[in-house]
Design an enzyme around this catalytic site. Structure first.
Site, PDB file in Angstrom:
ATOM      1  N   CYS A  64       0.722  -1.196   0.119  1.00  0.00           N
ATOM      2  CA  CYS A  64      -0.005   0.179  -0.104  1.00  0.00           C
ATOM      3  C   CYS A  64       0.894   1.271   0.080  1.00  0.00           C
ATOM      4  CB  CYS A  64      -0.922   0.191   1.154  1.00  0.00           C
ATOM      5  SG  CYS A  64      -2.213  -1.329   1.245  1.00  0.00           S
TER       6      CYS A  64
ATOM      7  N   ARG B 204       4.199  -0.594  -4.656  1.00  0.00           N
ATOM      8  CA  ARG B 204       3.664  -1.065  -3.281  1.00  0.00           C
ATOM      9  C   ARG B 204       2.458  -1.550  -3.200  1.00  0.00           C
ATOM     10  NH1 ARG B 204       6.598   1.624   0.499  1.00  0.00           N
ATOM     11  NH2 ARG B 204       5.400   1.087   2.225  1.00  0.00           N
TER      12      ARG B 204
ATOM     13  N   TRP C  13      -2.773  -2.772  -1.729  1.00  0.00           N
ATOM     14  CA  TRP C  13      -2.564  -4.109  -1.809  1.00  0.00           C
ATOM     15  C   TRP C  13      -3.210  -4.779  -0.825  1.00  0.00           C
ATOM     16  CZ3 TRP C  13      -0.487  -8.267   1.157  1.00  0.00           C
ATOM     17  CH2 TRP C  13      -0.215  -9.389   0.452  1.00  0.00           C
TER      18      TRP C  13
ATOM     19  N   ASN D 126      -1.572   2.547   5.505  1.00  0.00           N
ATOM     20  CA  ASN D 126      -0.855   1.276   4.968  1.00  0.00           C
ATOM     21  C   ASN D 126      -0.226   0.641   6.449  1.00  0.00           C
ATOM     22  OD1 ASN D 126       2.858   1.476   4.310  1.00  0.00           O
ATOM     23  ND2 ASN D 126       1.387  -0.375   4.021  1.00  0.00           N
ATOM     24  N   GLY D 127      -0.751  -0.775   6.244  1.00  0.00           N
ATOM     25  CA  GLY D 127      -0.488  -1.475   7.625  1.00  0.00           C
ATOM     26  C   GLY D 127      -1.517  -2.537   7.856  1.00  0.00           C
TER      27      GLY D 127
ATOM     28  N   GLU E 228      17.173 -18.085  -6.816  1.00  0.00           N
ATOM     29  CA  GLU E 228      16.686 -16.737  -7.075  1.00  0.00           C
ATOM     30  C   GLU E 228      16.368 -16.738  -8.631  1.00  0.00           C
ATOM     31  OE1 GLU E 228      15.814 -14.127  -5.845  1.00  0.00           O
ATOM     32  OE2 GLU E 228      16.483 -12.607  -7.414  1.00  0.00           O
TER      33      GLU E 228
ATOM     34  N   LYS F 298      12.645 -15.623  -9.849  1.00  0.00           N
ATOM     35  CA  LYS F 298      12.346 -14.467 -10.866  1.00  0.00           C
ATOM     36  C   LYS F 298      11.241 -14.818 -12.005  1.00  0.00           C
ATOM     37  CE  LYS F 298      13.688 -11.823  -9.672  1.00  0.00           C
ATOM     38  NZ  LYS F 298      13.972 -11.355  -8.244  1.00  0.00           N
TER      39      LYS F 298
ATOM     40  N   GLU G  21       7.769 -15.319 -10.485  1.00  0.00           N
ATOM     41  CA  GLU G  21       7.017 -13.957 -10.075  1.00  0.00           C
ATOM     42  C   GLU G  21       6.634 -13.139 -11.283  1.00  0.00           C
ATOM     43  OE1 GLU G  21       9.150 -11.840  -7.180  1.00  0.00           O
ATOM     44  OE2 GLU G  21      11.003 -11.931  -8.277  1.00  0.00           O
TER      45      GLU G  21
ATOM     46  N   HIS H 191      17.568 -36.807  -5.972  1.00  0.00           N
ATOM     47  CA  HIS H 191      16.630 -37.088  -5.046  1.00  0.00           C
ATOM     48  C   HIS H 191      15.298 -36.801  -5.048  1.00  0.00           C
ATOM     49  CE1 HIS H 191      20.265 -38.766  -2.800  1.00  0.00           C
ATOM     50  NE2 HIS H 191      20.720 -37.544  -3.155  1.00  0.00           N
TER      51      HIS H 191
ATOM     52  N   LYS I  45       6.099  -4.745  -3.926  1.00  0.00           N
ATOM     53  CA  LYS I  45       7.632  -4.673  -3.795  1.00  0.00           C
ATOM     54  C   LYS I  45       7.972  -4.491  -2.159  1.00  0.00           C
ATOM     55  CE  LYS I  45      11.631  -3.084  -5.780  1.00  0.00           C
ATOM     56  NZ  LYS I  45      12.119  -4.472  -6.073  1.00  0.00           N
TER      57      LYS I  45
END
Ligand code: G6P
Length: 612
Positions: free
Chosen positions: A2, A27, A75, A101-102, A485, A489, A492, A508, A607
């Protein structure tokens, strides 16, 4: 998570708020809204599901006049993305509006109590509870907006950055924070509020970072006043921003992600600048606290997401060079694990944004238990940068693309320098060993530049893989975290399922999945484990899988067996993840673009994750 923007001054608020929302869209971007008090002191609120651009279309032909307003890009946490759940939320009398925001943890208890008092709710959000509580307090106590906000915040449990306006008091904005970021920009006869400095930098470089439990009273034509929630006046510390507007724009690239991938030649230069001197490493965070590192019994790295992957590489670097036992924890697990933390432990917190709620909570826990906490952050003045005892900024500039790229390479570069700096101090690496890696660190920008030349080749090969459903990424040693990573990438931003594995672990389990439908990316630079990785490639090929291999230029074996070979320049093993990360970033980018995905704003992600 947010983004909040606010404005009070002489200019029309709407364009400033909208531009600010665009800057903060990274955000969260599931819905957006604005609240503006018009020249007749009427509060107009417009909210819409979707991105900020959709809000703009919705506001066409609406009354958007006014010089004071607040805005929000969301968000979702409490309640699905919808017009009703979008912020700003407002009081029953339609006069007070809030953006938040929170998360308010006790919102349900407060909501039930307000319902008992006859209050009605229209949304499913925790935020509406706060504005209705403010209204209830204001009416029952017949008090000022400020007193009502202060009282409401004393009843709220959770994290918040809020901005509140009231059409009965059109010359004031009240803002407050606890555990969520809030920056106030001081202009000439105008004041800005935002979740980070990016919406402010166009207008002023003078900012105040609100601290936890502080409330700002921002009044037209009056100096900023800041008090604490227990009503004590706070000292105002005005800081100068070192950000430029060009850093926040795409600069000719189609996407921020591509710009940020290509920027890495400069960002790594900035990250290293002044820190490699005469073949030694100078990090003040280490040299100012020698005893902490010399006597460290253990290092614990805490982080989330991509920063956690950087942490895995960092742990290997630290153990290899500084010989201190190091473990890496997801901050979200660490904070609830009742971890054993000793006073001679050093906790390294890695965070691009410096605002990730779980990492912040892990730091607070580590500090309470007596550990020394070292931050590796990008955003200067962020909560994590301020909470840690000391640290090193990665200095890669604002990262806007939701998928982290330049921050990852900056974090690994700082961790390499940190490992060497501790090794120098403890004498666990010889002068010549340190000098050799230090010299290579200085060459990183040049090596990145060379590696970026792979872009057209990667773009071309990406078309072969646009429609696959699964990808496997394999790497060993320093490049096993890079496999994680690379897979992150891809998933996402392209929504293709991808898994990263240590190459030798493939036998395995994941080997069962391999067939001609499932490509494997193998990170196989010329290092001690090279021969072993070649066997892993053979195993994939023997099962009909196709292989994209990242190899060191001059490799003569792998090109004979892999389907595609991406050559990176030679680099010492310890720094190879920094260089090998670049083709992984480009591969994810091009596949996602070919699938038509929004790489800068992938679905469901944000983000800066300021909620649990
Ligand atoms: C989110 C972002 C990731 C990031 C992670 C941790 O998930 O999308 O790119 O790695 O948060 O963020 P931090 O700011 O603490 O590095």
């Amino acid at each position: 998570m947010c983004g909040i923007v606010g404005y009070i001054g002489q200019q029309e608020a709407y364009p400033i708020l909208i531009k600010g929302l665009h800057r903060l869209e990274y955000r969260g971007y599931d819905s957006a809204g604005v609240a503006i008090i018009n020249p007749d002191d009427r509060l107009n609120i417009y909210k819409h599901t979707g991105k900020v651009a959709e809000l703009e279309t919705f506001c066409e032909a609406k009354d958007i006049a006014g010089t004071v307003g607040i805005a929000h890009t969301r968000w979702a946490t409490h309640g699905e993305p919808s017009d009703i759940n979008a912020h700003p939320h407002y009081s029953t009398n339609g006069k007070i509006a809030i953006v938040h925001n929170g998360t308010i943890e006790n919102y349900n208890v407060l909501k039930q109590a307000l319902i008992q008092h006859g209050c009605e709710f229209v949304s499913q959000t925790d935020t509406e509870v706060v504005v209705k509580l403010i209204e209830y307090i204001q009416t029952s106590n017949n008090c000022t907006l400020l007193d009502a906000v202060r009282e409401a915040l004393s009843q709220v449990v959770g994290a918040y950055a809020i901005a509140v306006i009231d059409s009965d008091h059109p010359d004031t904005v009240i803002a407050a924070r606890k555990s969520s970021p809030l920056v106030i920009g001081i202009g000439d006869g105008e004041t800005f509020i935002a979740s980070d400095a990016s919406p402010i930098i166009d207008y002023t470089n003078r900012v105040v970072y609100l601290r936890d439990n502080e409330i700002a009273i921002i009044s037209r034509n009056e100096p900023l006043k800041v008090i604490t929630t227990d009503n004590k006046e706070s000292k105002i510390d005005i800081q100068t921003l070192r950000m430029s507007v060009s850093q926040l724009e795409k600069g000719g690239y189609p996407h921020f992600m591509l710009k940020e991938i290509f920027e890495q030649t400069e960002t790594i230069f900035d990250c290293v600048r002044g820190r490699v001197v005469n073949d030694t490493i100078k990090l003040s965070g280490v040299s100012d606290h020698p005893d902490r590192f010399i006597n460290a019994g253990r290092i614990i790295i805490v982080a989330c997401g991509t920063s956690w992957h950087a942490g895995l590489i960092g742990a290997r670097l630290i153990e290899n060079f500084a010989r201190i036992p190091t473990r890496v924890e997801y901050a979200s697990e660490f904070r609830y694990a009742n971890p054993v933390i000793n006073s001679d432990d050093v906790v390294i917190a890695i965070s691009q944004s410096g605002e990730t709620a779980d990492t912040l909570a892990a730091i607070k826990l580590a500090k309470e238990r007596g550990a020394f906490v070292y931050g590796v952050c990008n955003v200067v003045g962020s909560s994590i940068a301020r909470e840690t005892d000391t640290g090193t900024y990665i200095h890669v500039g604002p990262e806007i693309g939701v998928a982290s790229t330049k921050a990852f390479t900056g974090q690994v570069t700082v961790l390499a320098m940190l490992a060497l700096a501790i090794a120098q101090l403890k004498g666990t690496a010889s002068r010549s060993q340190v000098a050799e890696v230090a010299r290579s660190i200085q060459k990183l920008p040049e090596l990145i530049k060379e590696t970026l030349l792979l872009n057209p080749q990667i773009e071309k090969l990406s078309s072969t893989y646009t429609y696959v459903h699964n990808f496997l990424y394999l790497g060993r040693g320093y490049n096993y975290p890079n496999a994680l990573e690379g897979a992150l990438k891809l998933k996402e931003i392209s929504y293709i399922h991808a898994e990263g594995y240590p190459a030798a672990e493939m036998k395995h389990g994941p080997i069962a999945l391999i067939d001609k439908e499932m490509p494997t990316v193998v990170i196989a630079p010329d290092d001690d484990l090279h021969e072993k990785v070649i066997s892993n490639i053979q195993q994939v090929k023997a099962r009909g899988g196709s292989v994209i291999a990242i190899v060191t230029r001059g490799d003569t074996t792998i090109p004979k067996i892999a389907d595609h070979v991406l050559e990176i320049p030679p680099v010492p093993e310890a720094l190879s993840p920094i260089i090998a990360a670049i083709p992984l970033q480009l591969l994810a980018y091009h596949i996602a673009i070919m699938k038509g995905c929004n790489v800068d704003m992938p679905r469901n992600l944000a983000k800066s994750v300021t909620v649990e």
